[in-house]
Scaffold this motif. Structure first.
Motif, PDB file in Angstrom:
ATOM      1  N   TYR A  36       8.408  -6.967   8.985  1.00 22.96           N
ATOM      2  CA  TYR A  36       8.756  -6.630   7.599  1.00 22.96           C
ATOM      3  C   TYR A  36       8.539  -7.836   6.688  1.00 22.96           C
ATOM      4  O   TYR A  36       7.951  -7.719   5.607  1.00 22.96           O
ATOM      5  CB  TYR A  36      10.204  -6.149   7.535  1.00 22.96           C
ATOM      6  N   ARG A  37       9.011  -9.014   7.123  1.00 19.55           N
ATOM      7  CA  ARG A  37       8.847 -10.226   6.296  1.00 19.55           C
ATOM      8  C   ARG A  37       7.377 -10.564   6.095  1.00 19.55           C
ATOM      9  O   ARG A  37       6.976 -10.997   5.003  1.00 19.55           O
ATOM     10  CB  ARG A  37       9.575 -11.408   6.928  1.00 19.55           C
TER      11      ARG A  37
ATOM     12  N   MET B 120       6.830  -0.966  -0.184  1.00 20.35           N
ATOM     13  CA  MET B 120       5.528  -0.986   0.481  1.00 20.35           C
ATOM     14  C   MET B 120       5.604  -1.734   1.811  1.00 20.35           C
ATOM     15  O   MET B 120       4.962  -1.336   2.790  1.00 20.35           O
ATOM     16  CB  MET B 120       4.481  -1.608  -0.440  1.00 20.35           C
ATOM     17  N   ALA B 121       6.406  -2.793   1.851  1.00 19.73           N
ATOM     18  CA  ALA B 121       6.587  -3.537   3.107  1.00 19.73           C
ATOM     19  C   ALA B 121       7.249  -2.656   4.166  1.00 19.73           C
ATOM     20  O   ALA B 121       6.894  -2.704   5.349  1.00 19.73           O
ATOM     21  CB  ALA B 121       7.406  -4.798   2.861  1.00 19.73           C
TER      22      ALA B 121
ATOM     23  N   LEU C 254       5.757  -1.573   7.818  1.00 17.11           N
ATOM     24  CA  LEU C 254       6.538  -1.681   9.054  1.00 17.11           C
ATOM     25  C   LEU C 254       6.488  -0.367   9.829  1.00 17.11           C
ATOM     26  O   LEU C 254       6.260  -0.353  11.042  1.00 17.11           O
ATOM     27  CB  LEU C 254       7.982  -2.064   8.749  1.00 17.11           C
ATOM     28  N   GLN C 255       6.672   0.741   9.136  1.00 17.37           N
ATOM     29  CA  GLN C 255       6.623   2.048   9.792  1.00 17.37           C
ATOM     30  C   GLN C 255       5.245   2.306  10.405  1.00 17.37           C
ATOM     31  O   GLN C 255       5.141   2.849  11.513  1.00 17.37           O
ATOM     32  CB  GLN C 255       6.980   3.159   8.802  1.00 17.37           C
TER      33      GLN C 255
ATOM     34  N   LYS D 159      -2.867  -6.899   8.268  1.00  9.71           N
ATOM     35  CA  LYS D 159      -4.065  -6.092   8.054  1.00  9.71           C
ATOM     36  C   LYS D 159      -3.781  -4.831   7.249  1.00  9.71           C
ATOM     37  O   LYS D 159      -4.602  -4.389   6.456  1.00  9.71           O
ATOM     38  CB  LYS D 159      -4.705  -5.733   9.390  1.00  9.71           C
ATOM     39  N   LEU D 160      -2.608  -4.244   7.499  1.00 11.63           N
ATOM     40  CA  LEU D 160      -2.262  -3.003   6.805  1.00 11.63           C
ATOM     41  C   LEU D 160      -1.739  -3.225   5.394  1.00 11.63           C
ATOM     42  O   LEU D 160      -1.782  -2.314   4.578  1.00 11.63           O
ATOM     43  CB  LEU D 160      -1.220  -2.226   7.614  1.00 11.63           C
ATOM     44  N   ALA D 161      -1.249  -4.422   5.129  1.00 12.54           N
ATOM     45  CA  ALA D 161      -0.662  -4.724   3.798  1.00 12.54           C
ATOM     46  C   ALA D 161      -1.737  -4.880   2.747  1.00 12.54           C
ATOM     47  O   ALA D 161      -2.853  -5.140   2.987  1.00 12.54           O
ATOM     48  CB  ALA D 161       0.181  -5.995   3.893  1.00 12.54           C
TER      49      ALA D 161
END
Length: 67
Positions: A18-19, A30-31, A35-36, A65-67
């Motif tokens: 998450y961080r 969005m974070a 995480l999900q 990568k997903l952020a």
């Protein structure tokens, strides 16, 4: 992966994932979504690692990568 093992992984590694996402996105909602997504990837792929440190690195890299 059994549910107890998955719960332990979430408890130990979710805050770091998450961080990582939050540091890149600067948005808590969005974070949380990232995480999900990482947790879903973990369920789908069930990667095999020799130690928890490798798993944590994989999860954090997925978050970036997903952020």
């Amino acid at each position: 992966m059994n549910s107890r093992a998955f719960d332990n992984i979430i408890a130990e590694m979710a805050p770091s994932v998450y961080r990582a996402a939050l540091s890149k996105l600067h948005n808590a909602d969005m974070a949380q979504d990232v995480l999900q997504q990482v947790l879903l990837l973990l369920c789908e792929k069930q990667p095999k690692f020799k130690c928890k440190a490798q798993l944590k690195v994989w999860m954090v890299r997925c978050a970036y990568k997903l952020a």
